[in-house]
Design an enzyme around this catalytic site. Structure first.
Site, PDB file in Angstrom:
ATOM      1  N   HIS A  30      14.887  31.311   7.455  1.00  0.00           N
ATOM      2  CA  HIS A  30      14.985  29.705   7.890  1.00  0.00           C
ATOM      3  C   HIS A  30      15.936  29.113   6.928  1.00  0.00           C
ATOM      4  O   HIS A  30      15.128  29.097   5.635  1.00  0.00           O
ATOM      5  CB  HIS A  30      15.029  28.667   9.081  1.00  0.00           C
ATOM      6  CG  HIS A  30      15.245  27.614   9.930  1.00  0.00           C
ATOM      7  ND1 HIS A  30      15.882  26.581   8.589  1.00  0.00           N
ATOM      8  CD2 HIS A  30      15.625  27.200  11.113  1.00  0.00           C
ATOM      9  CE1 HIS A  30      16.085  26.037   9.639  1.00  0.00           C
ATOM     10  NE2 HIS A  30      16.110  27.005  10.866  1.00  0.00           N
ATOM     11  N   HIS A  78      11.556  33.077   9.519  1.00  0.00           N
ATOM     12  CA  HIS A  78      11.244  32.254  10.740  1.00  0.00           C
ATOM     13  C   HIS A  78      11.651  33.202  11.660  1.00  0.00           C
ATOM     14  O   HIS A  78      11.071  32.382  12.449  1.00  0.00           O
ATOM     15  CB  HIS A  78      12.498  31.686  10.394  1.00  0.00           C
ATOM     16  CG  HIS A  78      13.027  30.461  11.589  1.00  0.00           C
ATOM     17  ND1 HIS A  78      12.503  28.881  12.031  1.00  0.00           N
ATOM     18  CD2 HIS A  78      14.018  30.928  12.434  1.00  0.00           C
ATOM     19  CE1 HIS A  78      12.885  29.001  13.015  1.00  0.00           C
ATOM     20  NE2 HIS A  78      13.974  29.882  13.104  1.00  0.00           N
ATOM     21  N   ARG A 138      20.190  36.336  14.204  1.00  0.00           N
ATOM     22  CA  ARG A 138      20.112  35.863  15.398  1.00  0.00           C
ATOM     23  C   ARG A 138      21.157  34.518  15.015  1.00  0.00           C
ATOM     24  O   ARG A 138      20.902  34.053  14.054  1.00  0.00           O
ATOM     25  CB  ARG A 138      18.936  35.427  16.170  1.00  0.00           C
ATOM     26  CG  ARG A 138      18.738  34.688  17.105  1.00  0.00           C
ATOM     27  CD  ARG A 138      17.357  34.286  17.270  1.00  0.00           C
ATOM     28  NE  ARG A 138      17.188  33.888  16.069  1.00  0.00           N
ATOM     29  CZ  ARG A 138      16.445  32.360  16.012  1.00  0.00           C
ATOM     30  NH1 ARG A 138      16.186  31.465  17.059  1.00  0.00           N
ATOM     31  NH2 ARG A 138      16.139  31.890  15.457  1.00  0.00           N
TER      32      ARG A 138
HETATM   33  C1  SIN Z   1      15.922  24.853  14.252  1.00  0.00           C
HETATM   34  O1  SIN Z   1      15.902  23.907  14.918  1.00  0.00           O
HETATM   35  O2  SIN Z   1      16.763  25.349  13.162  1.00  0.00           O
HETATM   36  C2  SIN Z   1      15.713  26.740  15.166  1.00  0.00           C
HETATM   37  C3  SIN Z   1      16.132  26.897  15.816  1.00  0.00           C
HETATM   38  C4  SIN Z   1      15.671  28.566  16.282  1.00  0.00           C
HETATM   39  O3  SIN Z   1      15.915  29.436  15.609  1.00  0.00           O
HETATM   40  O4  SIN Z   1      16.859  28.883  16.917  1.00  0.00           O
END
Ligand code: SIN
Length: 532
Positions: free
Chosen positions: A239, A346, A381
């Site tokens: 992330h 993440h 994803r």
């Molecule tokens: C986020 O809130 O950025 C995470 C959402 C996700 O990983 O699907």
């Protein structure tokens, strides 16, 4: 010895929603290694991507998912999960889950849809910035009312029991699971011919992660040891925006902040994403994470920043109360100053290979949620597709589990009790923590956002040695959750490295300097590994 019709490992959205559906059809055990709410789901901020607005369409959601997946999505999986999403979401709302709404000019209300990277439309249902917690709590409220469901908390699955391991010559199948009861330190045997893994991902295999401590790859490791096929483990999603602060590790700054206009800037306030991609901060995650990594390496900075100070303070406090409060408690006022961020591990896009009913390649074993690889995510994803997948696959799997072909094989097989042998208490707990730290650091340094073959090979050699050492602990010492997690982490780390070594190209989340381009001729296919 306990016997249940269904044993569900894990208590996140996948495990809980599946259990609720199964309770009408038999006894269900939910095995969860800490408290029931300790799950990845409870930490999910963004929401559920789902087509609910007249301006959106299934085809657009499908196309966005396929673009993010960089050629490796399974088209049937994408279409099925996207089109069955609205029914699954309605079911969740029926259970009592709230999503934010907005009031229109005429006074009517409609769902307030968020936007995240890679989505061509606003389609993310959310509850402020604590969507996962809302879902987790409402599902748990419903689960505890069910007579047929027994929650075994502070119980951790050790290994699956298969006919093959017991020496039967019939088709190999799962017939139970050994479970460590942490409170008394004994391993219990649970009989069941339908075991469903819903244990989430493996973020803790990396030094920096947005995941909670429970995310140690237990399900993938266990399924692998039992002989089920595992696919696409090289695709670990980083992330782009994990909070960078010494006192608060693993705290996510939701992509929804960028969806609402947050810009990525360096320490001098200069926006940098538009030089990497036309969608700037809302480019697909792999691109944003690599760009941040590149800027940090180029400038020697410890972090970059996300700046949303142009939005009214009242809006930010209402839309992102959790992020606002957490930052404020650390002295960062997001309404007036940029938030320091770094990329962090993440989401596991690969996992235990399943079909669209959640069935793995091993009879009697099912997998749903992040632990599974259905083909939805491909090589990367799309944000907020994971809660959607968990809900749809829980519904599909619950129907499949009732099919006669999966049920009632148990009577023919004897299940031995666990034999602790001469295992001793761990003499020096420090050896476990040392190996934990070593795995997480080597994965971060050698198997991170940007890879090379040399670093991957180095990681592979080191992990093989650790694997041997940990296997000795496993036989010599009495089992603890920490030791079991260490064993699983090491297995999953090795699967990530082996999968990455098998892919001599760059695609989606797997980027290697030695093969910087994609090679469709050789690698437009999944990486599937099997132990035997
Ligand atoms: C986020 O809130 O950025 C995470 C959402 C996700 O990983 O699907």
């Amino acid at each position: 010895m306990n016997h249940f019709d269904f044993v569900v490992l894990g208590s996140g959205v996948a495990g809980l929603s599946l259990s609720l559906k199964l309770a009408a059809h038999g006894s269900v055990a939910i095995v969860t290694k800490r408290r029931p709410a300790d799950s990845n789901t409870a930490w999910a901020q963004g929401g559920v991507a789902c087509v609910t607005s007249a301006e959106d369409s299934f085809d657009l959601h499908i196309s966005d998912t396929l673009v993010a997946g960089a050629g490796l999505c399974d088209q049937a999986a994408v279409r099925t999960i996207v089109t069955e999403g609205p029914t699954a979401v309605r079911e969740l709302m029926r259970i009592g889950v709230h999503f934010d709404e907005r009031v229109l000019a005429g006074g009517q209300r409609e769902l307030d849809l968020g936007k995240e990277g890679g989505h061509s439309k606003r389609r993310v249902l959310h509850y402020h910035d604590t969507t996962g917690l809302e879902i987790e709590q409402r599902l748990l409220d419903a689960v505890v009312k069910e007579q047929n469901i027994q929650i075994l908390d502070n119980h951790m699955a050790v290994d699956l029991i298969t006919t093959g391991k017991l020496g039967y010559t019939t088709e190999d199948r799962v017939i139970g699971v050994y479970v460590l009861n942490e409170a008394i330190g004994t391993v219990e045997t649970i009989r069941s011919d339908r075991v469903i893994i819903a244990t989430g991902g493996c973020g803790k295999v990396y030094l920096y992660t947005t995941n909670p401590d429970i995310a140690t790859g237990d399900g993938v490791a266990m399924a692998w040891r039992a002989g089920a096929a595992v696919a696409n483990m090289e695709f670990i999603q980083f992330h782009p925006t994990c909070l960078f602060h010494p006192e608060k590790k693993s705290f996510l700054i939701s992509e929804a902040v960028r969806g609402e206009g947050g810009k990525l800037v360096d320490a001098s306030g200069r926006e940098f994403m538009s030089k990497f991609h036309k969608l700037a901060a809302l480019a697909p995650r792999d691109i944003v994470a690599r760009a941040i990594d590149a800027e940090m390496k180029r400038t020697g900075a410890k972090c970059m920043y996300i700046d949303i100070t142009h939005k009214p303070a009242a809006f930010l406090k209402d839309r992102f109360p959790n992020i606002y409060e957490t930052c404020a408690s650390l002295g960062i006022d997001m309404t007036r100053q940029p938030i320091p961020i770094v990329p962090a591990a993440h989401y596991q896009c690969g996992g235990v290979r399943t079909d669209l009913e959640g069935a793995t390649t091993l009879r009697g074993l099912f997998a749903i949620g992040e632990v599974a690889c259905t083909g939805l995510h491909g090589a990367n994803r799309l944000a907020s597709n994971s809660l959607l997948e968990a809900l749809v696959m829980a519904a599909r799997c619950s129907q499949a589990l009732l099919k006669p072909k999966y049920a009632k094989y148990l009577q023919a097989f004897e299940l031995p009790e666990w034999r602790p042998g001469h295992a001793q208490d761990v003499d020096e707990v420090v050896v476990i923590y040392h190996n934990w730290d070593e795995i997480r650091r080597l994965m971060w340094d050698y198997v991170g956002i940007v890879r090379t073959s040399k670093r991957l090979l180095r990681a592979s050699t080191r992990l093989r040695n650790l694997q041997r050492e940990i296997q000795e602990f496993y036989w010599d010492f009495k089992l603890t959750t920490d030791l079991l997690e260490l064993r699983n982490l090491c297995t999953v780390a090795s699967l990530i490295v082996d999968s990455a070594l098998a892919r001599s190209e760059s695609r989606g989340l797997h980027f290697t300097l030695d093969y910087a381009e994609s090679d469709d001729l050789r690698f437009l296919k999944d990486t599937v590994l099997r132990r035997y």
